[in-house]
Scaffold this motif. Structure first.
Motif, PDB file in Angstrom:
ATOM      1  N   PRO A 109       1.108  -1.214   0.000  1.00 15.68           N
ATOM      2  CA  PRO A 109      -0.034   0.010   0.034  1.00 15.68           C
ATOM      3  C   PRO A 109       0.851   1.106   0.089  1.00 15.68           C
ATOM      4  O   PRO A 109       1.682   1.383   0.910  1.00 15.68           O
ATOM      5  N   VAL A 110       0.650   1.995  -0.824  1.00 15.73           N
ATOM      6  CA  VAL A 110       1.161   3.545  -1.061  1.00 15.73           C
ATOM      7  C   VAL A 110       0.300   4.678  -0.749  1.00 15.73           C
ATOM      8  O   VAL A 110      -0.985   4.621  -1.279  1.00 15.73           O
ATOM      9  N   THR A 111       0.820   5.367   0.246  1.00 14.36           N
ATOM     10  CA  THR A 111      -0.068   6.569   0.480  1.00 14.36           C
ATOM     11  C   THR A 111       0.472   7.953   0.108  1.00 14.36           C
ATOM     12  O   THR A 111       1.961   8.045   0.362  1.00 14.36           O
ATOM     13  N   GLY A 112      -0.151   8.701  -0.677  1.00 14.72           N
ATOM     14  CA  GLY A 112       0.204   9.722  -1.297  1.00 14.72           C
ATOM     15  C   GLY A 112       1.064   9.848  -2.475  1.00 14.72           C
ATOM     16  O   GLY A 112       1.608   8.484  -2.895  1.00 14.72           O
ATOM     17  N   GLY A 113       0.933  10.828  -3.546  1.00 10.44           N
ATOM     18  CA  GLY A 113       1.152  10.923  -4.906  1.00 10.44           C
ATOM     19  C   GLY A 113       2.520  10.936  -5.103  1.00 10.44           C
ATOM     20  O   GLY A 113       3.218  11.688  -4.140  1.00 10.44           O
ATOM     21  N   VAL A 114       3.348  10.493  -5.819  1.00  9.10           N
ATOM     22  CA  VAL A 114       4.520  10.435  -6.256  1.00  9.10           C
ATOM     23  C   VAL A 114       5.284  12.118  -6.381  1.00  9.10           C
ATOM     24  O   VAL A 114       6.485  12.184  -6.151  1.00  9.10           O
ATOM     25  N   LYS A 115       4.337  13.076  -6.650  1.00  9.17           N
ATOM     26  CA  LYS A 115       4.755  14.455  -6.888  1.00  9.17           C
ATOM     27  C   LYS A 115       4.945  15.152  -5.421  1.00  9.17           C
ATOM     28  O   LYS A 115       5.412  16.017  -5.152  1.00  9.17           O
ATOM     29  N   GLY A 116       4.676  14.249  -4.319  1.00  8.84           N
ATOM     30  CA  GLY A 116       4.566  14.814  -2.956  1.00  8.84           C
ATOM     31  C   GLY A 116       5.076  13.751  -2.030  1.00  8.84           C
ATOM     32  O   GLY A 116       5.939  12.999  -2.549  1.00  8.84           O
ATOM     33  N   GLN A 117       4.834  13.621  -0.694  1.00  9.68           N
ATOM     34  CA  GLN A 117       5.319  12.958   0.223  1.00  9.68           C
ATOM     35  C   GLN A 117       4.675  11.507  -0.038  1.00  9.68           C
ATOM     36  O   GLN A 117       3.299  11.305  -0.138  1.00  9.68           O
ATOM     37  N   VAL A 118       5.642  10.586   0.137  1.00 10.85           N
ATOM     38  CA  VAL A 118       4.927   9.185  -0.079  1.00 10.85           C
ATOM     39  C   VAL A 118       5.100   8.335   1.020  1.00 10.85           C
ATOM     40  O   VAL A 118       6.551   8.546   1.615  1.00 10.85           O
ATOM     41  N   GLN A 119       4.473   7.400   1.438  1.00 11.38           N
ATOM     42  CA  GLN A 119       4.703   6.550   2.396  1.00 11.38           C
ATOM     43  C   GLN A 119       4.282   5.216   1.802  1.00 11.38           C
ATOM     44  O   GLN A 119       3.306   4.889   1.479  1.00 11.38           O
ATOM     45  N   VAL A 120       5.063   4.299   1.712  1.00  5.75           N
ATOM     46  CA  VAL A 120       5.063   2.842   1.610  1.00  5.75           C
ATOM     47  C   VAL A 120       4.940   1.756   2.619  1.00  5.75           C
ATOM     48  O   VAL A 120       5.793   1.800   3.569  1.00  5.75           O
ATOM     49  N   GLY A 121       3.757   1.207   2.567  1.00  2.99           N
ATOM     50  CA  GLY A 121       3.678   0.275   3.649  1.00  2.99           C
ATOM     51  C   GLY A 121       4.502  -1.008   3.723  1.00  2.99           C
ATOM     52  O   GLY A 121       5.127  -1.306   2.715  1.00  2.99           O
ATOM     53  N   THR A 122       4.534  -1.511   4.917  1.00  2.00           N
ATOM     54  CA  THR A 122       5.362  -2.919   4.963  1.00  2.00           C
ATOM     55  C   THR A 122       4.624  -4.200   5.031  1.00  2.00           C
ATOM     56  O   THR A 122       5.223  -5.111   5.127  1.00  2.00           O
ATOM     57  N   ALA A 123       3.299  -4.095   5.051  1.00  3.36           N
ATOM     58  CA  ALA A 123       2.473  -5.307   5.210  1.00  3.36           C
ATOM     59  C   ALA A 123       1.284  -4.922   4.161  1.00  3.36           C
ATOM     60  O   ALA A 123       0.984  -3.873   3.902  1.00  3.36           O
ATOM     61  N   PRO A 124       0.571  -6.116   3.719  1.00  6.58           N
ATOM     62  CA  PRO A 124      -0.423  -5.951   3.047  1.00  6.58           C
ATOM     63  C   PRO A 124      -1.597  -4.990   3.508  1.00  6.58           C
ATOM     64  O   PRO A 124      -1.664  -4.853   4.806  1.00  6.58           O
ATOM     65  N   ALA A 125      -2.239  -4.605   2.583  1.00  2.00           N
ATOM     66  CA  ALA A 125      -3.492  -3.758   3.035  1.00  2.00           C
ATOM     67  C   ALA A 125      -4.733  -4.467   3.505  1.00  2.00           C
ATOM     68  O   ALA A 125      -4.550  -5.601   3.084  1.00  2.00           O
ATOM     69  N   PRO A 126      -5.351  -3.783   4.335  1.00  2.00           N
ATOM     70  CA  PRO A 126      -6.743  -4.455   4.538  1.00  2.00           C
ATOM     71  C   PRO A 126      -7.351  -4.989   3.562  1.00  2.00           C
ATOM     72  O   PRO A 126      -7.593  -4.490   2.496  1.00  2.00           O
ATOM     73  N   HIS A 127      -8.006  -6.261   3.668  1.00  2.00           N
ATOM     74  CA  HIS A 127      -9.065  -6.706   2.834  1.00  2.00           C
ATOM     75  C   HIS A 127     -10.326  -5.889   2.988  1.00  2.00           C
ATOM     76  O   HIS A 127     -10.517  -5.739   4.254  1.00  2.00           O
ATOM     77  N   GLY A 128     -11.196  -5.567   2.062  1.00  2.00           N
ATOM     78  CA  GLY A 128     -12.493  -4.797   2.102  1.00  2.00           C
ATOM     79  C   GLY A 128     -12.994  -5.793   3.054  1.00  2.00           C
ATOM     80  O   GLY A 128     -13.397  -6.760   2.737  1.00  2.00           O
ATOM     81  N   THR A 129     -13.953  -5.060   3.930  1.00  2.00           N
ATOM     82  CA  THR A 129     -14.958  -5.994   4.746  1.00  2.00           C
ATOM     83  C   THR A 129     -16.469  -5.738   4.517  1.00  2.00           C
ATOM     84  O   THR A 129     -17.309  -6.530   4.909  1.00  2.00           O
ATOM     85  N   VAL A 130     -16.723  -4.677   3.574  1.00  2.00           N
ATOM     86  CA  VAL A 130     -17.969  -4.474   3.491  1.00  2.00           C
ATOM     87  C   VAL A 130     -18.108  -4.809   1.896  1.00  2.00           C
ATOM     88  O   VAL A 130     -17.425  -3.968   0.955  1.00  2.00           O
ATOM     89  N   PRO A 131     -18.792  -5.905   1.652  1.00  2.00           N
ATOM     90  CA  PRO A 131     -18.828  -6.129   0.306  1.00  2.00           C
ATOM     91  C   PRO A 131     -19.722  -5.301  -0.554  1.00  2.00           C
ATOM     92  O   PRO A 131     -20.987  -4.561  -0.052  1.00  2.00           O
ATOM     93  N   VAL A 132     -19.584  -5.170  -1.802  1.00  2.00           N
ATOM     94  CA  VAL A 132     -19.870  -4.099  -2.742  1.00  2.00           C
ATOM     95  C   VAL A 132     -21.172  -5.009  -3.785  1.00  2.00           C
ATOM     96  O   VAL A 132     -20.668  -5.976  -4.337  1.00  2.00           O
ATOM     97  N   GLU A 133     -22.160  -4.763  -3.854  1.00  2.00           N
ATOM     98  CA  GLU A 133     -23.150  -5.495  -4.761  1.00  2.00           C
ATOM     99  C   GLU A 133     -22.875  -5.059  -6.191  1.00  2.00           C
ATOM    100  O   GLU A 133     -22.703  -4.053  -6.469  1.00  2.00           O
ATOM    101  N   PRO A 134     -22.070  -6.044  -6.872  1.00  2.00           N
ATOM    102  CA  PRO A 134     -21.938  -5.718  -8.170  1.00  2.00           C
ATOM    103  C   PRO A 134     -23.115  -5.058  -9.046  1.00  2.00           C
ATOM    104  O   PRO A 134     -24.118  -5.323  -8.880  1.00  2.00           O
TER     105      PRO A 134
END
Length: 305
Positions: free
Chosen positions: A272-297
């Motif tokens: 998971p990457v937070t922030g656009g490359v033109k500004g400050q960027v934070q790169v996560g070291t663990a997988p992002a959470p899985h979505g917990t609320v299903p979206v009705e297709p």
């Protein structure tokens, strides 16, 4: 002239970015009883999650579904055959609606492109009364199953599965997900769009030739977008790109995306990457959470694609 009686079931697949996402399961929601003429090329739109306000619009307007034709299922499912399961509908839709939609597009449907097939299927009551007509169409889903609006008829649109430079695509676990603001955790950030037809006017280029050209072209575009040749690398991001298959090329697709992303430390997937490359960027070291609320297709997306 096709008279479409929308008292059936709307069936949508979840989508997936070419090369990083896979097909999901059909979702279904009961639709209101609406009757109107719907020839192939008719465009439909709705804003309610259950499509309660479905209506015809011109294809020049924003819409979620373009009718491509019908498939008669009586030969395969005559008599008292039980109502198909969700998994069976998925298979039926893929088999029959790809054929119908490919014919509508003069055999130029890109199976890896921005559009996927969808269908209005008979309701269980309709099935019990002998309804075996599948109403096929084209739509533009994201990985979650949300539908993104289309402007223009699919027959005249470029089917290349690209996003504009500056768009960030979300992350669900380690999978690429729907577009999000770049200030939120995301999997990739688009840094440019390349038209391979300009570099390879003579015919389909081998993947190695595409890679050889795009390695330089995407590095240049990323440098221009980010503000310098080492900006992305200095922030822990790597430039990569999409390539086209022979099927996509034959369908007329020519454009691919350049983008940046980061890998998890153990190499198990996208970080998971937070922030656009033109500004400050934070790169996560663990997988992002899985979505917990299903979206009705089939639910209309509110974010831009």
């Amino acid at each position: 002239m096709l008279i479409l009686v929308i008292s059936a079931v709307l069936n949508w697949p979840t989508g997936g970015e070419t090369g990083v996402g896979g097909p999901g399961q059909i979702g279904s929601a009961p639709a209101p009883r609406v009757v109107f003429e719907a020839e192939p090329g008719t465009c439909l739109n709705w804003t309610e999650p259950d499509a309660a306000d479905i209506s015809q619009v011109t294809c020049a307007e924003r819409h979620l579904f373009e009718v491509t034709g019908t498939a008669d299922l009586r030969d395969e499912f005559g008599g008292n055959v039980p109502f198909p399961s969700t998994e069976q509908w998925q298979q039926i839709k893929q088999q029959r609606c790809i054929q119908v939609s490919n014919q509508f597009l003069a055999n130029r449907f890109d199976p890896h492109g921005r559009f996927s097939v969808g269908a209005f299927t008979p309701s269980e009551d309709g099935w019990a009364n002998g309804d075996r007509v599948l109403h096929c169409g084209l739509q533009q889903p994201g990985p979650s199953g949300k539908l993104y609006p289309i402007t223009g008829s699919a027959a005249q649109l470029d089917q290349s599965n690209t996003y504009p430079a500056g768009r960030c695509l979300g992350i669900n676990g380690t999978a690429v997900w729907d577009p999000v603001d770049c200030a939120r955790p995301h999997a990739v950030e688009i840094t440019g769009v390349v038209n391979l037809g300009e570099q390879f006017p003579g015919g389909f280029p081998a993947e190695a030739d595409q890679d050889g050209f795009l390695a330089t072209r995407c590095a240049d575009l990323t440098a221009q977008y980010a503000g310098g040749p080492t900006v992305a690398k200095d922030k822990g991001l790597v430039t990569y790109w999409d390539t086209l298959t022979q099927e996509s090329w034959d369908a007329g697709s020519r454009q691919v995306n350049c983008k940046v992303s980061a890998q998890l430390p153990d190499g198990s997937g996208l970080a998971p990457v937070t922030g656009g490359v033109k500004g400050q960027v934070q790169v996560g070291t663990a997988p992002a959470p899985h979505g917990t609320v299903p979206v009705e297709p089939g639910v209309p997306a509110t974010e831009p694609r």
